[in-house]
Design a protein around this motif. Sequence first.
Motif, mmCIF file in Angstrom:
data_model
loop_
_atom_site.group_PDB
_atom_site.id
_atom_site.type_symbol
_atom_site.label_atom_id
_atom_site.label_comp_id
_atom_site.label_asym_id
_atom_site.label_seq_id
_atom_site.Cartn_x
_atom_site.Cartn_y
_atom_site.Cartn_z
ATOM 1 N N LEU A 78 -36.262 -3.036 29.023
ATOM 2 C CA LEU A 78 -36.365 -3.220 27.574
ATOM 3 C C LEU A 78 -37.775 -3.660 27.199
ATOM 4 O O LEU A 78 -38.341 -3.175 26.206
ATOM 5 C CB LEU A 78 -35.343 -4.251 27.110
ATOM 6 N N ALA A 79 -38.349 -4.571 27.980
ATOM 7 C CA ALA A 79 -39.730 -4.983 27.727
ATOM 8 C C ALA A 79 -40.684 -3.813 27.893
ATOM 9 O O ALA A 79 -41.619 -3.633 27.103
ATOM 10 C CB ALA A 79 -40.112 -6.122 28.684
ATOM 11 N N LEU A 80 -40.448 -2.991 28.900
ATOM 12 C CA LEU A 80 -41.284 -1.806 29.111
ATOM 13 C C LEU A 80 -41.192 -0.866 27.917
ATOM 14 O O LEU A 80 -42.210 -0.376 27.410
ATOM 15 C CB LEU A 80 -40.857 -1.092 30.389
ATOM 16 N N ALA A 81 -39.979 -0.616 27.443
ATOM 17 C CA ALA A 81 -39.795 0.280 26.301
ATOM 18 C C ALA A 81 -40.457 -0.289 25.048
ATOM 19 O O ALA A 81 -41.046 0.448 24.245
ATOM 20 C CB ALA A 81 -38.306 0.516 26.052
ATOM 21 N N PHE A 82 -40.393 -1.594 24.865
ATOM 22 C CA PHE A 82 -40.962 -2.220 23.672
ATOM 23 C C PHE A 82 -42.482 -2.078 23.634
ATOM 24 O O PHE A 82 -43.060 -1.832 22.574
ATOM 25 C CB PHE A 82 -40.570 -3.700 23.635
ATOM 26 N N PHE A 83 -43.128 -2.212 24.772
ATOM 27 C CA PHE A 83 -44.585 -2.235 24.784
ATOM 28 C C PHE A 83 -45.217 -0.849 24.910
ATOM 29 O O PHE A 83 -46.410 -0.705 24.650
ATOM 30 C CB PHE A 83 -45.087 -3.126 25.917
ATOM 31 N N VAL A 84 -44.471 0.161 25.297
ATOM 32 C CA VAL A 84 -45.106 1.468 25.492
ATOM 33 C C VAL A 84 -44.456 2.587 24.691
ATOM 34 O O VAL A 84 -44.952 3.711 24.733
ATOM 35 C CB VAL A 84 -45.111 1.867 26.992
ATOM 36 N N SER A 85 -43.380 2.326 23.969
ATOM 37 C CA SER A 85 -42.682 3.426 23.312
ATOM 38 C C SER A 85 -42.127 2.985 21.972
ATOM 39 O O SER A 85 -41.909 1.803 21.714
ATOM 40 C CB SER A 85 -41.547 3.937 24.203
ATOM 41 N N ARG A 86 -41.892 3.968 21.131
ATOM 42 C CA ARG A 86 -41.208 3.737 19.858
ATOM 43 C C ARG A 86 -39.698 3.830 20.011
ATOM 44 O O ARG A 86 -38.971 3.644 19.041
ATOM 45 C CB ARG A 86 -41.652 4.770 18.830
ATOM 46 N N ARG A 87 -39.204 4.130 21.221
ATOM 47 C CA ARG A 87 -37.777 4.383 21.427
ATOM 48 C C ARG A 87 -37.035 3.152 21.927
ATOM 49 O O ARG A 87 -36.058 3.264 22.664
ATOM 50 C CB ARG A 87 -37.601 5.529 22.420
ATOM 51 N N THR A 88 -37.476 1.968 21.539
ATOM 52 C CA THR A 88 -36.854 0.741 22.021
ATOM 53 C C THR A 88 -35.388 0.664 21.621
ATOM 54 O O THR A 88 -34.519 0.321 22.431
ATOM 55 C CB THR A 88 -37.605 -0.489 21.483
ATOM 56 N N LEU A 89 -35.072 0.977 20.378
ATOM 57 C CA LEU A 89 -33.696 0.905 19.915
ATOM 58 C C LEU A 89 -32.822 1.929 20.612
ATOM 59 O O LEU A 89 -31.659 1.641 20.941
ATOM 60 C CB LEU A 89 -33.648 1.105 18.396
ATOM 61 N N ALA A 90 -33.359 3.114 20.850
ATOM 62 C CA ALA A 90 -32.584 4.138 21.556
ATOM 63 C C ALA A 90 -32.257 3.679 22.966
ATOM 64 O O ALA A 90 -31.141 3.896 23.468
ATOM 65 C CB ALA A 90 -33.364 5.453 21.583
#
Length: 542
Positions: free
Chosen positions: A251-263
Amino acid sequence: MGAIATTPRISVSDAVLYGLSAAFALITAFTSTLPPHRAWGSIAWWGYAAAFLITLVVLRRLLLTALVFVAVTLAPLITQAVQRAGGRTDRAQEEVLVVEQMGRRLLDTGTPYLDRPDIAALPLSERLLGYSPYQPGMSIFGLPRAVFGSFWWTDARVWFAVATVVAMLWTLRLLADLVAPPGLVLVAQSVAVLPICTLTLTTGGDDLPVVSLALLAMAFTARHRWTAAGLAIGLAGALKLFALPVALVLLALAFFVSRRTLAFAAGAFGLPLLVMLPALAVAPSAFVENVLRFPAGHGLVTSPAQSPLPGQLIASSTGAGRTIALSLLALAGIAIGVWLLRRPPRSTQAAALVVTVGLTAAIMLIPSTRFGYLLYPAAFAALWWALRTSDSLSDPTSLSDPTSPSSPTSLSTPTSPSAAPSPGGHGSVSGGASSGGPESEAPSSDGREPPDPGATPSGHQAASSDDPAPEPGGALSGAADRGPGSETASSDGREPDSEGAPSGEVGCGPDSEGVPSGEVGREPGSGTAPAGGRWPGPSPAA
């Protein structure tokens, strides 16, 4: 997606791995106090020994890994399943029985758990098997035996193996063209060859689908497929809580590198919650008793997970030992959280390292733990090591969302109006950038000012005075008028490759790689770059 790559060369590390594994299996066959473990060792050591001998022959490493998995895992697993179906009661660990009972209870009562009073009503020798310290999704592996009866193929371990193989093959497929072949083999060996994994899958097996799905989620993040990554780790979390720390790091990885955190979060945390809802609706106290109280040491019986690791040793040393161990575990969790905040992971490789360190600390400090749990950090350490060989994943910005404004691929090359040629000029200033970027007006790397546009640079051919001058408001420098058959510029501002030089430019020789638009040609075979020390336009890395 490329095919899985292999290498024909057997490394010394393979011989060491298979040789030590053969010794481990042989020692287990003669010294283990658990009958299922002795049965595994008596069969598995032959497979490891054969693999050790095969390392002396040229054979593809990934193929050898698959053959070893069949010899040391599937063969003893199916043998024990057949013997158990024939009446042997010493051919499965307790977790196999627990998972199969979860499937039966799910069909009978709508929940895979017994409540505390129900467990207390069982005979003392059966209370341990009355607990089911897994997530509700684990009961799916017990459904075949509950529905079809006692056959070798309804053994829960068979379906653990099926799920593990499917997830690992998918993982290797996703990683095939992202890591070097030796790294790919290492990831496969961490699950299919390492004795701590093969022994666990043969005799118990409930951890292998979890770790395989977690590796699959990691592989999806390497492919920027955040929704699929969330679903994969969500499935793992629906089986066992061990997947939760992995989901938090991703989740931390998705938050810092992508716009798809919620997905990602929808699958990673929504799916386990969705699987919990029926059990919580039917008997919430039973869920708490099995999934939370029993692993924490507050059940009617003590967990058999008592391997002599630091957490267990501290917990059993003094009266306050359990509190001390849990406090150390909390401090380790805080340290990992600070790590994620101060140096958040920006690549799959970095996330794998955080997971490896975090799970190792947790397994070492949990009061009720087993050596077998170390298969989790071992698998993630193998993935981290494999990704170290990948340049695309070691780059901190390698996982940036291509649609993000900060992504290099989303930036268009700025164009400066001052880069337009004067009505009487031809081409561009020597050393100017065809893209009109900042380099187009900057001095050359040696600090000298760019030469006068009307001058003829040394080593370049002057434009003919008969050439027509570009019209005001025409093409910018670096995009001179082209003939009728010329190609237009691509959408990213770079000129397409063409065999002919644009009008107003002198072409390169047959051995040269072509001249960026707006530059006067070089002599064939010349290695001289334009003034300024670099070719204009986006760098190859862009």
